[in-house]
Write an enzyme that holds these catalytic residues in place. Structure first.
Site, PDB file in Angstrom:
ATOM      1  N   ASP A  96       0.855  -1.176   0.000  1.00 61.89           N
ATOM      2  CA  ASP A  96       0.000   0.000   0.000  1.00 61.89           C
ATOM      3  C   ASP A  96       0.895   1.232   0.000  1.00 61.89           C
ATOM      4  O   ASP A  96       2.116   1.120  -0.030  1.00 61.89           O
ATOM      5  CB  ASP A  96      -0.969  -0.029   1.178  1.00 61.89           C
ATOM      6  CG  ASP A  96      -0.267   0.067   2.528  1.00 61.89           C
ATOM      7  OD1 ASP A  96       0.953   0.302   2.556  1.00 61.89           O
ATOM      8  OD2 ASP A  96      -0.952  -0.089   3.553  1.00 61.89           O
ATOM      9  N   SER A  97       0.299   2.413   0.052  1.00 60.41           N
ATOM     10  CA  SER A  97       1.097   3.621  -0.164  1.00 60.41           C
ATOM     11  C   SER A  97       1.266   4.486   1.074  1.00 60.41           C
ATOM     12  O   SER A  97       1.994   5.477   1.035  1.00 60.41           O
ATOM     13  CB  SER A  97       0.427   4.465  -1.247  1.00 60.41           C
ATOM     14  OG  SER A  97      -0.845   4.902  -0.798  1.00 60.41           O
ATOM     15  N   GLY A  98       0.576   4.149   2.153  1.00 63.08           N
ATOM     16  CA  GLY A  98       0.521   5.042   3.304  1.00 63.08           C
ATOM     17  C   GLY A  98      -0.754   5.861   3.323  1.00 63.08           C
ATOM     18  O   GLY A  98      -1.006   6.603   4.270  1.00 63.08           O
ATOM     19  N   PHE A 100      -3.822   4.903   3.749  1.00 64.78           N
ATOM     20  CA  PHE A 100      -4.711   4.546   4.852  1.00 64.78           C
ATOM     21  C   PHE A 100      -4.244   5.185   6.149  1.00 64.78           C
ATOM     22  O   PHE A 100      -5.063   5.556   7.002  1.00 64.78           O
ATOM     23  CB  PHE A 100      -4.798   3.028   5.018  1.00 64.78           C
ATOM     24  CG  PHE A 100      -5.727   2.611   6.124  1.00 64.78           C
ATOM     25  CD1 PHE A 100      -7.098   2.710   5.977  1.00 64.78           C
ATOM     26  CD2 PHE A 100      -5.232   2.133   7.329  1.00 64.78           C
ATOM     27  CE1 PHE A 100      -7.962   2.346   7.003  1.00 64.78           C
ATOM     28  CE2 PHE A 100      -6.083   1.767   8.359  1.00 64.78           C
ATOM     29  CZ  PHE A 100      -7.452   1.880   8.189  1.00 64.78           C
ATOM     30  N   ASP A 150      -2.683   8.211  -1.868  1.00 63.78           N
ATOM     31  CA  ASP A 150      -4.023   8.784  -1.874  1.00 63.78           C
ATOM     32  C   ASP A 150      -4.385   9.250  -0.480  1.00 63.78           C
ATOM     33  O   ASP A 150      -3.648   9.019   0.474  1.00 63.78           O
ATOM     34  CB  ASP A 150      -5.053   7.756  -2.362  1.00 63.78           C
ATOM     35  CG  ASP A 150      -5.198   6.579  -1.393  1.00 63.78           C
ATOM     36  OD1 ASP A 150      -4.172   6.187  -0.788  1.00 63.78           O
ATOM     37  OD2 ASP A 150      -6.313   6.050  -1.244  1.00 63.78           O
ATOM     38  N   GLN A 198     -11.478   6.977  -5.091  1.00 63.90           N
ATOM     39  CA  GLN A 198     -11.997   7.499  -3.827  1.00 63.90           C
ATOM     40  C   GLN A 198     -13.363   8.145  -4.085  1.00 63.90           C
ATOM     41  O   GLN A 198     -13.951   7.937  -5.130  1.00 63.90           O
ATOM     42  CB  GLN A 198     -10.998   8.472  -3.206  1.00 63.90           C
ATOM     43  CG  GLN A 198      -9.725   7.804  -2.681  1.00 63.90           C
ATOM     44  CD  GLN A 198      -9.974   6.958  -1.424  1.00 63.90           C
ATOM     45  OE1 GLN A 198     -11.064   6.978  -0.839  1.00 63.90           O
ATOM     46  NE2 GLN A 198      -8.967   6.201  -1.008  1.00 63.90           N
ATOM     47  N   ASP A 275      -7.788  -7.608   0.734  1.00 64.61           N
ATOM     48  CA  ASP A 275      -6.888  -7.764   1.879  1.00 64.61           C
ATOM     49  C   ASP A 275      -7.603  -7.263   3.113  1.00 64.61           C
ATOM     50  O   ASP A 275      -8.506  -6.423   3.021  1.00 64.61           O
ATOM     51  CB  ASP A 275      -5.584  -6.972   1.694  1.00 64.61           C
ATOM     52  CG  ASP A 275      -5.781  -5.490   2.041  1.00 64.61           C
ATOM     53  OD1 ASP A 275      -5.431  -5.090   3.169  1.00 64.61           O
ATOM     54  OD2 ASP A 275      -6.310  -4.737   1.189  1.00 64.61           O
ATOM     55  N   HIS A 344      -5.399 -20.846  11.039  1.00 58.85           N
ATOM     56  CA  HIS A 344      -6.718 -21.360  10.661  1.00 58.85           C
ATOM     57  C   HIS A 344      -7.526 -20.314   9.903  1.00 58.85           C
ATOM     58  O   HIS A 344      -8.097 -20.607   8.842  1.00 58.85           O
ATOM     59  CB  HIS A 344      -7.515 -21.811  11.885  1.00 58.85           C
ATOM     60  CG  HIS A 344      -8.956 -22.057  11.543  1.00 58.85           C
ATOM     61  ND1 HIS A 344      -9.402 -23.237  10.994  1.00 58.85           N
ATOM     62  CD2 HIS A 344     -10.049 -21.233  11.605  1.00 58.85           C
ATOM     63  CE1 HIS A 344     -10.694 -23.147  10.739  1.00 58.85           C
ATOM     64  NE2 HIS A 344     -11.109 -21.941  11.109  1.00 58.85           N
TER      65      HIS A 344
END
Length: 380
Positions: A96-98, A100, A150, A198, A275, A344
């Site tokens: 990811d890019s940061g 989040f 983003d 977005q 994910d 699991h």
């Protein structure tokens, strides 16, 4: 953008928009739909590499650009020859890019047009992430799929803020693309850049963003800013709007989602990649996902239940742990409990998307979904 991966759309279910496909990268192929275990700092929590590859059967994992930048740092990763060499996972990876962290670390960052200044949660030091800097960082980490920088907008943002945030994300994407195209991979294999749609929970903004992202002709596209507080029906509505616009011949990645039901429903809407930290985070807190529903293994009812975790005797991994034994391990606060539960849950998630793929190819996914979507979320 020069593609570092290819996508073959193999079949679309006649009763839904569910798709089966094949992503090819320089580190191997990925059968879709696919779930990617989250390896935030280069490690999937409480899971050995052998388990990740052999038991869980992970075809691709995810790393976190912000966290890897802070620890172990770019110098170490470059000396190692990239993240693949550093952690030993020789299959495809995505970073990811940061973006989040712009959302999740709102109290530790300042944002402006140039980029975002983060205050490290480790030592308080300050670090500026610009679109250009993020591309350089992701080049150094060396993932097969790099995400554009983003802003992940809060789910309850008002329309004006959501619009401004989306437009900033678009401007940052243009800068990411420029930097990506003027740099080259460092470790002898190709990398791909995915842009991110977005627009929060506003259909017209999502439509505008999807059209802008589709115009970039990227080898794959992502949907961000969902599962951040909005109701599930709104999330599904936004996915449907976006997938009606994103190109059908490119993989679609729904970021940070979600429950088994979320995944099944989103596959039906045409999503290919997922994910989420849920299987490992919830596993470490004694929540197990099974084909028949959700188990809180700390509950006393499992104390003398000597059945395997899957009630029909099936196991996603080559172990014979019983519910009673795992209940005991959690009560005794043994570290092994965290490992068993994490393995699991991840194995279940990978089984789930493999089953979805099987039913898509058999063209009966819609009927399978009607049963499994509710079944996997009932409390046992």
């Amino acid at each position: 953008m020069q593609p570092g991966l290819t996508f073959e759309l193999q079949h679309t279910d006649s009763g839904s928009n569910a798709r089966a496909g094949l992503i090819s990268t320089d580190h191997g192929q990925i059968e879709t739909p696919i779930f990617m275990p989250v390896g935030t700092v280069g490690s999937v929590k409480a899971v050995h590499l052998r388990e990740l590859k052999d038991d869980i059967k992970a075809q691709i994992i995810l790393g976190n650009t912000y966290h890897l930048y802070l620890r172990p740092g770019l110098d170490i990763l470059e000396k190692a020859g990239g993240l693949h060499k550093f952690n030993g996972f020789d299959r495809p990876m995505l970073t990811d890019s940061g973006g989040f962290q712009v959302f999740s670390l709102a109290g530790l960052r300042k944002m402006k047009e140039e980029g975002v200044t983060f205050q490290s949660h480790i030592d308080g030091s300050r670090h500026l992430f610009t679109p250009e800097r993020v591309m350089d960082i992701e080049r150094t980490i060396g993932a097969d799929i790099m995400m554009a920088f983003d802003e992940c907008c809060p789910g309850d943002a008002d329309f004006q803020y959501a619009r401004q945030s989306m437009e900033r994300t678009h401007r940052w994407l243009d800068r990411c693309v420029t930097r990506f195209e003027e740099t080259t991979p460092k470790y002898g294999y190709r990398q791909s850049l995915f842009p991110i749609v977005q627009g929060c929970q506003y259909a017209d903004l999502r439509k505008r963003s999807a059209e802008f992202i589709a115009s970039k002709d990227a080898p794959g596209n992502a949907i961000g800013g969902l599962a951040v507080g909005e109701p599930a029906p709104v999330m599904y509505e936004m996915i449907d709007v976006v997938n009606g616009i994103l190109p059908k011949d490119r993989p679609r990645y729904l970021m940070g989602v979600g429950t088994p039901q979320n995944i099944i429903e989103s596959i039906a809407l045409g999503v290919d990649m997922f994910d989420c930290v849920m299987p490992t985070r919830n596993g470490r807190n004694a929540m197990l996902f099974t084909k028949d529903g959700i188990i809180n293994i700390r509950n006393k009812k499992w104390e003398d239940c000597f059945e395997p975790i899957e009630a029909d005797g099936a196991s996603f991994v080559d172990t014979a742990y019983t519910k009673a034994y795992l209940h005991h391990l959690f009560k005794a606060q043994e570290y092994l409990a965290l490992q068993i539960a994490s393995v699991h849950n991840l194995a279940f998630y990978l089984w789930l998307v493999r089953e979805a793929r099987k039913h898509i190819l058999a063209d009966d996914f819609h009927h399978w979904k009607q049963v499994m979507s509710e079944r996997t979320m009932q409390r046992l």
